[in-house]
Motif scaffolding. Structure first.
Motif, PDB file in Angstrom:
ATOM      1  N   SER A 144     -11.153  30.362 108.211  1.00 15.11           N
ATOM      2  CA  SER A 144     -10.023  29.895 107.360  1.00 15.11           C
ATOM      3  C   SER A 144      -9.588  28.511 107.730  1.00 15.11           C
ATOM      4  CB  SER A 144      -8.758  30.737 107.986  1.00 15.11           C
ATOM      5  OG  SER A 144      -7.584  30.631 107.501  1.00 15.11           O
ATOM      6  N   ARG A 145      -8.677  28.064 106.901  1.00 12.41           N
ATOM      7  CA  ARG A 145      -8.015  26.812 106.924  1.00 12.41           C
ATOM      8  C   ARG A 145      -7.311  26.878 108.311  1.00 12.41           C
ATOM      9  NH1 ARG A 145      -6.203  27.391 101.848  1.00 12.41           N
ATOM     10  NH2 ARG A 145      -4.114  27.791 102.509  1.00 12.41           N
ATOM     11  N   PHE A 146      -7.454  25.602 109.108  1.00 11.74           N
ATOM     12  CA  PHE A 146      -6.777  25.539 110.279  1.00 11.74           C
ATOM     13  C   PHE A 146      -5.600  25.193 110.222  1.00 11.74           C
ATOM     14  CE2 PHE A 146     -11.305  24.088 112.228  1.00 11.74           C
ATOM     15  CZ  PHE A 146     -11.512  25.437 112.351  1.00 11.74           C
ATOM     16  N   ASN A 151      -3.463  31.107 112.495  1.00 10.40           N
ATOM     17  CA  ASN A 151      -3.597  31.412 114.039  1.00 10.40           C
ATOM     18  C   ASN A 151      -5.109  31.159 114.585  1.00 10.40           C
ATOM     19  OD1 ASN A 151      -0.887  32.704 114.861  1.00 10.40           O
ATOM     20  ND2 ASN A 151      -1.644  33.957 112.902  1.00 10.40           N
ATOM     21  N   PRO A 152      -5.641  30.118 114.372  1.00  9.73           N
ATOM     22  CA  PRO A 152      -6.899  29.648 115.077  1.00  9.73           C
ATOM     23  C   PRO A 152      -6.833  29.398 116.537  1.00  9.73           C
ATOM     24  CG  PRO A 152      -6.228  27.827 113.673  1.00  9.73           C
ATOM     25  CD  PRO A 152      -5.248  28.835 113.164  1.00  9.73           C
ATOM     26  N   LEU A 153      -5.789  28.824 116.974  1.00 10.38           N
ATOM     27  CA  LEU A 153      -5.818  28.626 118.348  1.00 10.38           C
ATOM     28  C   LEU A 153      -5.492  29.599 118.972  1.00 10.38           C
ATOM     29  CD1 LEU A 153      -5.831  26.433 120.414  1.00 10.38           C
ATOM     30  CD2 LEU A 153      -3.200  26.095 120.042  1.00 10.38           C
ATOM     31  N   GLU A 154      -4.761  30.762 118.813  1.00  9.76           N
ATOM     32  CA  GLU A 154      -4.431  32.196 119.133  1.00  9.76           C
ATOM     33  C   GLU A 154      -5.768  32.785 119.404  1.00  9.76           C
ATOM     34  OE1 GLU A 154      -0.656  30.771 117.850  1.00  9.76           O
ATOM     35  OE2 GLU A 154      -2.615  30.730 117.002  1.00  9.76           O
ATOM     36  N   VAL A 155      -6.714  32.644 118.367  1.00 10.15           N
ATOM     37  CA  VAL A 155      -8.158  33.438 118.234  1.00 10.15           C
ATOM     38  C   VAL A 155      -8.761  32.996 119.494  1.00 10.15           C
ATOM     39  CG1 VAL A 155      -9.968  33.770 116.948  1.00 10.15           C
ATOM     40  CG2 VAL A 155      -8.022  34.228 116.058  1.00 10.15           C
ATOM     41  N   PRO A 167     -21.034  33.891 121.217  1.00  9.32           N
ATOM     42  CA  PRO A 167     -20.468  32.908 120.773  1.00  9.32           C
ATOM     43  C   PRO A 167     -19.505  32.928 119.838  1.00  9.32           C
ATOM     44  CG  PRO A 167     -22.810  32.373 120.690  1.00  9.32           C
ATOM     45  CD  PRO A 167     -22.444  33.828 121.238  1.00  9.32           C
ATOM     46  N   LEU A 168     -18.257  32.139 119.684  1.00 10.33           N
ATOM     47  CA  LEU A 168     -17.324  32.245 118.516  1.00 10.33           C
ATOM     48  C   LEU A 168     -17.590  31.073 117.732  1.00 10.33           C
ATOM     49  CD1 LEU A 168     -14.570  33.181 117.390  1.00 10.33           C
ATOM     50  CD2 LEU A 168     -13.421  31.929 119.057  1.00 10.33           C
ATOM     51  N   LEU A 169     -17.750  31.383 116.416  1.00 13.19           N
ATOM     52  CA  LEU A 169     -18.070  30.418 115.399  1.00 13.19           C
ATOM     53  C   LEU A 169     -16.648  30.215 114.709  1.00 13.19           C
ATOM     54  CD1 LEU A 169     -20.628  28.781 114.606  1.00 13.19           C
ATOM     55  CD2 LEU A 169     -20.815  30.284 112.761  1.00 13.19           C
ATOM     56  N   MET A 170     -15.931  29.076 114.693  1.00  7.76           N
ATOM     57  CA  MET A 170     -14.827  28.777 114.038  1.00  7.76           C
ATOM     58  C   MET A 170     -15.174  28.074 112.777  1.00  7.76           C
ATOM     59  SD  MET A 170     -12.365  30.134 116.009  1.00  7.76           S
ATOM     60  CE  MET A 170     -10.703  29.338 115.422  1.00  7.76           C
ATOM     61  N   VAL A 171     -15.169  28.688 111.593  1.00  8.94           N
ATOM     62  CA  VAL A 171     -15.537  28.083 110.431  1.00  8.94           C
ATOM     63  C   VAL A 171     -14.187  27.505 109.576  1.00  8.94           C
ATOM     64  CG1 VAL A 171     -16.524  28.088 108.229  1.00  8.94           C
ATOM     65  CG2 VAL A 171     -17.907  29.216 110.282  1.00  8.94           C
ATOM     66  N   GLY A 172     -14.056  26.365 109.394  1.00  9.97           N
ATOM     67  CA  GLY A 172     -12.881  25.710 108.721  1.00  9.97           C
ATOM     68  C   GLY A 172     -12.440  24.352 109.066  1.00  9.97           C
ATOM     69  N   GLU A 173     -11.692  23.837 108.392  1.00  5.30           N
ATOM     70  CA  GLU A 173     -11.109  22.445 108.694  1.00  5.30           C
ATOM     71  C   GLU A 173      -9.700  22.475 108.393  1.00  5.30           C
ATOM     72  OE1 GLU A 173     -13.221  20.001 105.952  1.00  5.30           O
ATOM     73  OE2 GLU A 173     -12.383  20.900 104.335  1.00  5.30           O
ATOM     74  N   GLY A 174      -8.931  21.569 108.978  1.00  5.40           N
ATOM     75  CA  GLY A 174      -7.467  21.495 109.035  1.00  5.40           C
ATOM     76  C   GLY A 174      -7.269  20.014 108.374  1.00  5.40           C
TER      77      GLY A 174
END
Length: 314
Positions: A144-146, A151-155, A167-174
């Motif tokens: 998702s977009r950050f 809610n990227p921080l909550e995840v 591992p958790l892969l956080m794909v996106g940018e803000g």
């Protein structure tokens, strides 16, 4: 299809509207039968298109004024855009029944519901997993977009409560949420990874091979990434909103983000429930491919445009 690329002012508040204005001016000088405008914030171009006597439909997207990133002025713009959409457009398009119900209740307008879709190509995996150093079915994926309402921080915080997870892969940018991005980067580690925005075949490879996909959005209608995750055969955990339930039905597990322990508990359960994971993957794939195919979405838009050109419903 001809794709025309126009410039925009790269600013949180002006990028979309500046591009929409230039697009409307460009459209007026062409011989179009009908114009589709996307996003209620762009409804300010409707008077220009109506003055040129071009039939116009507007896809209002989600209830964008609810996004936490907008200040009072931004929310007022979106509120005005909703009103202009129902007054000036020949047809309002909603991407989910929940959004259509909002316009029915608030404006007494029957929107045409056309969801987003997804393609499910039969293709080989790329080498993106090897590039990122992760193994198939051994990582949790967020795309998702950050932005605050995604809610990227909550995840990340919920994930960090787990004991020895994959591992958790956080794909996106803000691009316009620098404080949030900085807060996220403080959690970067071997377990929590931020590879940036990934598109195309690499993105689809990540979707197909994820152990769990997390959809944490709280604003919007039909989210394409959620459909793509379901259609790829992934196990989807989604924030419990009416929009996400409309898309996921009984093929998705749902969680609340406040408190974050709810997501932590749901992740913990799914990591240990192999039979349930396999059944949800099967149901998710079937639901996505039966309800959200791009060819059916395209046909729905073609019918809508034909009606507008012939004057039906205007």
């Amino acid at each position: 299809m001809e794709r025309v690329v126009l410039p925009a002012i790269p600013h949180k508040y002006f990028e979309t509207v500046s591009h929409a204005f230039l697009s409307a001016i460009d459209a007026i000088r062409r011989d179009f039968d009908v114009v589709l405008v996307c996003n209620a914030a762009n409804a300010f171009v409707l008077p220009l298109l109506r003055a040129a006597r071009i039939p116009v439909a507007i896809n209002v997207d989600g209830i964008e004024r609810l996004r936490r990133k907008w200040n009072l002025f931004g929310r007022a713009v979106y509120s005005a855009g909703e009103s202009l959409s129902v007054i000036l457009a020949d047809r309002v398009v909603a991407d989910a029944d929940v959004i259509a119900a909002y316009y029915r209740d608030h404006f007494a307008v029957e929107a045409t519901v056309i969801p987003y879709g997804s393609d499910f190509p039969d293709e080989a995996d790329t080498d993106i997993l090897q590039q990122l150093g992760i193994a198939p079915r051994n990582y949790i994926l967020y795309v998702s977009r950050f932005e605050p309402e995604n809610n990227p921080l909550e995840v990340v915080e919920a994930y960090e409560k787990l004991a020895d997870p994959p591992p958790l892969l956080m794909v996106g940018e803000g691009l316009y949420a620098k404080d949030l991005v900085a807060a996220l980067q403080r959690h970067s580690s071997e377990r929590v990874r931020f590879p940036g925005a990934i598109y195309g075949a690499d993105y689809r490879t990540l979707q197909r091979n994820a152990l769990i996909y997390v959809q944490a959005t709280e604003v919007g209608g039909t989210h394409p990434a959620m459909i793509e995750a379901m259609g790829s055969g992934g196990l989807v955990l989604a924030h419990d909103t009416p929009e996400n339930r409309e898309v996921g039905g009984d093929a998705v597990r749902y969680f609340d983000l406040r408190p974050v322990e709810t997501l932590s508990g749901t992740l913990r359960e799914c990591l240990g429930a192999l039979a349930e994971r396999d059944e949800l993957r099967r149901k998710g794939r079937e639901r996505a491919r039966s309800r959200y195919r791009w060819d059916e979405v395209t046909e729905a838009y073609e019918r809508l445009f034909a009606e507008l050109v012939s004057g039906v419903g205007r």
